[in-house]
Scaffold this active site. Structure first.
Site: not given
Ligand code: ARG
Length: 386
Positions: A151, A250, A254, A296, A298, A305, A334, A339
């Site tokens: 993704r 999010e 995506r 995010c 990350t 990913r 995971r 997650e």
């Molecule tokens: N905010 C969450 C954490 O700190 C998710 C972090 C990464 N995952 C995401 N889907 N952005 O655990």
């Protein structure tokens, strides 16, 4: 300041910032007290988050009164998810694209830590997808890999991230994205299903099949990222259900390619074709230093990913070894439902971890090599036990 500021500002629409921590470009009364109490609680907690690790008193004091110029986001808007959920792994989101610059003293060290050494002086490389042809089927005899998924995430220019979006903007953006999706042809043609009005059973079935995002993610909720749910949210499927697009979860977008088995090259190529076509109809937010912009930190950079659902029974019995190999190959392990979940029936969701400071092609290659190493280790352990 990020140079695209004028593009993000849409003077004809309200920004929707009134429900949050600032008004008139300043913190609302009580916000500073909330920040100070939240920070104190984080410090005394046993949180393992990157937020706790990198938010020193000095950085906190430097950033606590700052506000982003266009959307008026504060430090609280960035960190409230991590303050409310001390079990966060990361604990921070960018409420708007400018937050990455205004709160850089906090984002930069977290980005460097998560993406394994992407320094504040580093520049993310230009996009380079390469080709899936270089990736062989990881599991041609279908012994280990249940399914493969790649993704990427995209934000659309002129729109802020979740916490600053009005209901109107969610619906407007959904309209733009579903129009673009309607232009997809060939193997990509399919249909868009808005979440609003979707039958509960359909929704649950799609979640159980790992197609649809979960509802009520407490990390997103605490970040103010689930407002007006389900307005503007939805999912697109092609006819074969191996190409999907999530809308306004999010991230704005995506793009997901997935199928049973281990044919990574095929899955990756399908994702490339899809996101490239969408890019002809939509303008994505991209920053010279950070790459593609996401909510995010990350997910910045390539936003890629690449993952497998994989059965590794022998390694599962030796979790330390599984984690050691994963870490050596920069992989993230995971649970089965993504997650913050546990492995069900010994099935793990394993992917590349870092997404910045390398190209899309290199990110997928990292995962490819890592999964090969895990399968090899699993075989060795398995045959030693026989
Ligand atoms: N905010 C969450 C954490 O700190 C998710 C972090 C990464 N995952 C995401 N889907 N952005 O655990």
């Amino acid at each position: 300041m990020l140079s695209l500021r004028k593009v993000w500002l849409r003077p004809h629409l309200p920004t929707g910032a009134w429900h949050r921590s600032c008004s008139g470009g300043k913190l609302k009364p009580g916000v500073m007290a909330q920040l100070i109490t939240g920070y104190k609680n984080l410090i005394v907690s046993d949180s393992k988050s990157l937020l706790k690790k990198h938010l020193t008193q000095e950085i906190f004091d430097k950033l606590k009164s700052k506000v982003t110029p266009t959307f008026h986001s504060s430090l609280l808007d960035c960190i409230q998810s991590g303050l409310c959920n001390v079990d966060s792994g990361v604990g921070i989101y960018a409420p708007d694209p400018e937050a990455y610059t205004v709160f850089a003293d906090l984002f930069d060290p977290i980005i460097e830590d998560y993406h394994r050494g992407f320094k504040k002086t580093d520049k993310h490389p230009e996009p380079c997808f390469g080709s899936g042809k270089d990736f062989e089927n990881l599991d041609p005899r279908n012994e280990f890999i249940v399914s493969t998924r790649v993704r990427c995430g995209r934000s659309v220019q002129c729109f802020p991230f979740n916490p600053c979006m009005t209901e109107f903007e969610y619906c407007e953006l959904e309209g733009m994205i579903s129009n673009a999706l309607g232009c997809l042809r060939g193997q990509y043609s399919g249909s868009y299903m808005p979440l609003a009005g979707m039958q509960k059973e359909t929704q649950e079935e799609l979640i159980n099949q790992h197609f649809l995002f979960k509802e009520g993610d407490r990390f997103l909720q605490a970040a103010n990222a689930s407002r007006f749910w389900p307005a503007g949210r939805g999912i697109y499927f092609n006819c074969d259900k191996n190409f999907l697009v999530w809308v306004n979860e999010e991230d704005h977008i995506r793009v997901i390619s997935m199928e049973k088995g281990g044919d990574l090259g095929k899955v990756y190529d399908r994702m490339i074709g899809g996101v490239e076509t969408l890019g002809k109809f939509l303008q994505f937010s991209h920053d010279k230093r950070l790459g593609f912009l996401t909510f995010c930190p990350t997910n910045l950079g390539t936003t890629i990913r690449a993952s497998v659902h994989i059965k590794l029974p022998s390694l599962a019995a030796d979790k330390a070894k599984l984690e050691a190999i994963a870490s050596e190959h920069k992989l993230q392990v995971r649970g089965t439902r993504g997650e913050h979940t546990e492995a069900e029936g010994g099935i793990y969701d394993i992917s590349n971890k870092r997404r910045m400071g390398l190209t899309e092609y290199e990110a997928v290659r990292e995962m490819y090599e890592g999964i090969k190493a895990l399968i090899e280790a699993e075989r060795k352990l398995g045959s030693a036990r026989k």
